[in-house]
Design a protein around this motif. Structure first.
Motif, PDB file in Angstrom:
ATOM      1  N   THR A  59     -40.624 -26.331  62.877  1.00 19.15           N
ATOM      2  CA  THR A  59     -39.961 -25.192  62.236  1.00 19.15           C
ATOM      3  C   THR A  59     -39.377 -24.248  63.282  1.00 19.15           C
ATOM      4  OG1 THR A  59     -41.511 -25.319  60.396  1.00 19.15           O
ATOM      5  CG2 THR A  59     -40.289 -23.257  60.645  1.00 19.15           C
ATOM      6  N   TYR A  60     -40.159 -23.954  64.307  1.00 18.30           N
ATOM      7  CA  TYR A  60     -39.708 -23.062  65.384  1.00 18.30           C
ATOM      8  C   TYR A  60     -38.477 -23.632  66.086  1.00 18.30           C
ATOM      9  CZ  TYR A  60     -39.773 -20.609  69.894  1.00 18.30           C
ATOM     10  OH  TYR A  60     -39.429 -19.893  71.015  1.00 18.30           O
ATOM     11  N   LEU A  61     -38.512 -24.938  66.364  1.00 22.43           N
ATOM     12  CA  LEU A  61     -37.412 -25.575  67.094  1.00 22.43           C
ATOM     13  C   LEU A  61     -36.106 -25.551  66.307  1.00 22.43           C
ATOM     14  CD1 LEU A  61     -39.352 -28.647  68.531  1.00 22.43           C
ATOM     15  CD2 LEU A  61     -38.444 -26.729  69.863  1.00 22.43           C
ATOM     16  N   THR A  62     -36.189 -25.814  65.012  1.00 20.65           N
ATOM     17  CA  THR A  62     -34.956 -25.927  64.212  1.00 20.65           C
ATOM     18  C   THR A  62     -34.485 -24.578  63.670  1.00 20.65           C
ATOM     19  OG1 THR A  62     -36.289 -26.541  62.278  1.00 20.65           O
ATOM     20  CG2 THR A  62     -35.326 -28.333  63.575  1.00 20.65           C
ATOM     21  N   ARG A  63     -35.416 -23.776  63.141  1.00 23.43           N
ATOM     22  CA  ARG A  63     -34.998 -22.521  62.505  1.00 23.43           C
ATOM     23  C   ARG A  63     -34.805 -21.383  63.499  1.00 23.43           C
ATOM     24  NH1 ARG A  63     -38.647 -22.117  56.994  1.00 23.43           N
ATOM     25  NH2 ARG A  63     -38.098 -24.157  56.132  1.00 23.43           N
ATOM     26  N   GLU A  64     -35.679 -21.301  64.496  1.00 27.71           N
ATOM     27  CA  GLU A  64     -35.598 -20.180  65.444  1.00 27.71           C
ATOM     28  C   GLU A  64     -34.702 -20.517  66.632  1.00 27.71           C
ATOM     29  OE1 GLU A  64     -36.480 -16.349  67.018  1.00 27.71           O
ATOM     30  OE2 GLU A  64     -36.632 -17.210  65.008  1.00 27.71           O
ATOM     31  N   LEU A  65     -34.867 -21.717  67.203  1.00 25.83           N
ATOM     32  CA  LEU A  65     -34.097 -22.074  68.400  1.00 25.83           C
ATOM     33  C   LEU A  65     -32.786 -22.769  68.062  1.00 25.83           C
ATOM     34  CD1 LEU A  65     -36.862 -23.248  70.916  1.00 25.83           C
ATOM     35  CD2 LEU A  65     -35.985 -20.953  70.459  1.00 25.83           C
ATOM     36  N   GLY A  66     -32.614 -23.213  66.812  1.00 27.20           N
ATOM     37  CA  GLY A  66     -31.328 -23.738  66.374  1.00 27.20           C
ATOM     38  C   GLY A  66     -31.044 -25.187  66.737  1.00 27.20           C
ATOM     39  N   PHE A  67     -32.072 -25.946  67.063  1.00 27.20           N
ATOM     40  CA  PHE A  67     -31.862 -27.360  67.371  1.00 27.20           C
ATOM     41  C   PHE A  67     -31.516 -28.140  66.108  1.00 27.20           C
ATOM     42  CE2 PHE A  67     -34.634 -26.341  71.071  1.00 27.20           C
ATOM     43  CZ  PHE A  67     -33.786 -26.784  72.073  1.00 27.20           C
ATOM     44  N   SER A  68     -30.728 -29.215  66.284  1.00 26.27           N
ATOM     45  CA  SER A  68     -30.473 -30.143  65.182  1.00 26.27           C
ATOM     46  C   SER A  68     -31.774 -30.866  64.848  1.00 26.27           C
ATOM     47  CB  SER A  68     -29.417 -31.164  65.592  1.00 26.27           C
ATOM     48  OG  SER A  68     -29.933 -31.997  66.629  1.00 26.27           O
ATOM     49  N   MET A  69     -31.792 -31.599  63.735  1.00 26.37           N
ATOM     50  CA  MET A  69     -32.987 -32.352  63.354  1.00 26.37           C
ATOM     51  C   MET A  69     -33.339 -33.380  64.421  1.00 26.37           C
ATOM     52  SD  MET A  69     -34.225 -31.084  60.621  1.00 26.37           S
ATOM     53  CE  MET A  69     -35.347 -32.317  59.984  1.00 26.37           C
ATOM     54  N   ALA A  70     -32.306 -34.030  64.989  1.00 25.66           N
ATOM     55  CA  ALA A  70     -32.555 -35.057  66.007  1.00 25.66           C
ATOM     56  C   ALA A  70     -33.123 -34.437  67.281  1.00 25.66           C
ATOM     57  CB  ALA A  70     -31.268 -35.820  66.312  1.00 25.66           C
ATOM     58  N   ALA A  71     -32.476 -33.373  67.771  1.00 30.24           N
ATOM     59  CA  ALA A  71     -32.959 -32.709  68.986  1.00 30.24           C
ATOM     60  C   ALA A  71     -34.320 -32.070  68.745  1.00 30.24           C
ATOM     61  CB  ALA A  71     -31.957 -31.659  69.449  1.00 30.24           C
ATOM     62  N   GLY A  72     -34.471 -31.478  67.554  1.00 26.07           N
ATOM     63  CA  GLY A  72     -35.756 -30.878  67.206  1.00 26.07           C
ATOM     64  C   GLY A  72     -36.859 -31.922  67.167  1.00 26.07           C
ATOM     65  N   GLY A  73     -36.526 -33.103  66.646  1.00 29.26           N
ATOM     66  CA  GLY A  73     -37.510 -34.196  66.621  1.00 29.26           C
ATOM     67  C   GLY A  73     -37.921 -34.616  68.020  1.00 29.26           C
ATOM     68  N   PHE A  74     -36.946 -34.687  68.917  1.00 32.18           N
ATOM     69  CA  PHE A  74     -37.255 -35.053  70.300  1.00 32.18           C
ATOM     70  C   PHE A  74     -38.172 -34.019  70.948  1.00 32.18           C
ATOM     71  CE2 PHE A  74     -36.284 -34.347  74.816  1.00 32.18           C
ATOM     72  CZ  PHE A  74     -36.695 -35.568  75.343  1.00 32.18           C
ATOM     73  N   PHE A  75     -37.814 -32.733  70.795  1.00 27.18           N
ATOM     74  CA  PHE A  75     -38.599 -31.678  71.445  1.00 27.18           C
ATOM     75  C   PHE A  75     -39.937 -31.435  70.742  1.00 27.18           C
ATOM     76  CE2 PHE A  75     -34.479 -30.355  73.401  1.00 27.18           C
ATOM     77  CZ  PHE A  75     -34.904 -30.459  74.728  1.00 27.18           C
ATOM     78  N   ALA A  76     -40.056 -31.898  69.497  1.00 28.16           N
ATOM     79  CA  ALA A  76     -41.354 -31.823  68.822  1.00 28.16           C
ATOM     80  C   ALA A  76     -42.278 -32.947  69.292  1.00 28.16           C
ATOM     81  CB  ALA A  76     -41.168 -31.899  67.309  1.00 28.16           C
ATOM     82  N   ALA A  77     -41.681 -34.083  69.695  1.00 28.31           N
ATOM     83  CA  ALA A  77     -42.478 -35.218  70.177  1.00 28.31           C
ATOM     84  C   ALA A  77     -42.832 -35.069  71.653  1.00 28.31           C
ATOM     85  CB  ALA A  77     -41.713 -36.523  69.965  1.00 28.31           C
ATOM     86  N   LEU A  78     -41.952 -34.424  72.417  1.00 29.20           N
ATOM     87  CA  LEU A  78     -42.134 -34.332  73.869  1.00 29.20           C
ATOM     88  C   LEU A  78     -43.490 -33.760  74.299  1.00 29.20           C
ATOM     89  CD1 LEU A  78     -40.785 -34.810  76.633  1.00 29.20           C
ATOM     90  CD2 LEU A  78     -39.861 -32.473  76.474  1.00 29.20           C
ATOM     91  N   PRO A  79     -43.981 -32.687  73.641  1.00 32.15           N
ATOM     92  CA  PRO A  79     -45.285 -32.165  74.074  1.00 32.15           C
ATOM     93  C   PRO A  79     -46.394 -33.214  74.023  1.00 32.15           C
ATOM     94  CG  PRO A  79     -44.223 -30.616  72.595  1.00 32.15           C
ATOM     95  CD  PRO A  79     -43.394 -31.853  72.580  1.00 32.15           C
ATOM     96  N   PHE A  80     -46.358 -34.073  73.005  1.00 30.69           N
ATOM     97  CA  PHE A  80     -47.420 -35.073  72.854  1.00 30.69           C
ATOM     98  C   PHE A  80     -47.280 -36.202  73.871  1.00 30.69           C
ATOM     99  CE2 PHE A  80     -47.025 -32.942  68.761  1.00 30.69           C
ATOM    100  CZ  PHE A  80     -48.328 -32.497  68.593  1.00 30.69           C
ATOM    101  N   LEU A  81     -46.042 -36.531  74.233  1.00 31.02           N
ATOM    102  CA  LEU A  81     -45.829 -37.527  75.288  1.00 31.02           C
ATOM    103  C   LEU A  81     -46.348 -37.010  76.629  1.00 31.02           C
ATOM    104  CD1 LEU A  81     -42.204 -38.691  74.369  1.00 31.02           C
ATOM    105  CD2 LEU A  81     -44.306 -40.025  74.123  1.00 31.02           C
ATOM    106  N   LEU A  82     -45.992 -35.767  76.945  1.00 33.16           N
ATOM    107  CA  LEU A  82     -46.457 -35.179  78.206  1.00 33.16           C
ATOM    108  C   LEU A  82     -47.971 -34.972  78.191  1.00 33.16           C
ATOM    109  CD1 LEU A  82     -43.678 -32.519  78.969  1.00 33.16           C
ATOM    110  CD2 LEU A  82     -43.878 -34.862  79.827  1.00 33.16           C
TER     111      LEU A  82
END
Length: 197
Positions: free
Chosen positions: A39-62
């Motif tokens: 929610t933060y990535l898409t609504r507050e930071l303005g990422f697309s669903m695809a970019a938001g999905g990537f940045f939502a997954a990245l924390p768990f990969l790292l």
């Protein structure tokens, strides 16, 4: 024959409560990533669903990579520097680093930088995850299962409270900055709890 659990000794141990506070902090911060991050990535930071999905997954990969690296490093420190450094110093520095990254994420202007800092913050906390579970063995010995039960319950309580606090603060003050400040403060509390073990 069954080993009797020394409840009086366990429940009067300051170590048990320090471990529980430490893992409450971990759970509090972790569940933001499960619940509010997309929610933060898409609504507050303005990422697309695809970019938001990537940045939502990245924390768990790292965090997965950090977990493995932290497991190796806490074992290495245990052999070379002793258990206190391997568990408590490593854990405290990991949590403090996480708190610092969360604070910095609120002041950088770039959405990509914010997303990357949040991913690195979870990785910093997860660097201590192996130490979290190992310290239960160090402290609990033959009763490590009871200690881990208390610890994990505390973490889940943190996971229950965290998303509720974030949701309340965002709705009340229309700001995502305050929840990050609170989460950082909780991680600092966890860092101090590590030093009390």
């Amino acid at each position: 024959h069954a080993i009797r659990t020394p409840w009086a000794t366990l429940l009067s141990s300051p170590n048990l409560y320090a471990i529980c506070v430490m893992y409450f902090a971990l759970g509090y911060g972790l569940y933001f990533y499960f619940t509010w991050l997309p929610t933060y990535l898409t609504r507050e930071l303005g990422f697309s669903m695809a970019a938001g999905g990537f940045f939502a997954a990245l924390p768990f990969l790292l965090a997965g990579a950090a977990n493995l690296a932290g497991g190796w490093y806490t074992d290495h420190l245990a052999r070379t520097r002793g258990l206190r450094t391997a568990r408590c110093t490593l854990g405290s520095l990991s949590f403090a680093t996480c708190a610092a990254l969360l604070i910095v994420s609120t002041v950088v202007p770039s959405p990509i930088a914010k997303a990357l800092l949040l991913a690195l913050a979870l990785a910093a906390a997860d660097f201590a995850l192996s130490a979290c579970w190992a310290v239960c063995l160090d402290v609990g010995a033959t009763h490590a299962g009871v200690v881990t039960g208390f610890m994990n319950t505390s973490g889940n309580l943190g996971g229950l409270v965290g998303p509720l606090v974030v949701g309340y603060m965002v709705e009340r003050w229309q700001s995502w900055t305050y929840p990050f400040y609170v989460t950082a403060a909780v991680y600092v509390m966890g860092a101090l709890a590590w030093l009390a073990v």
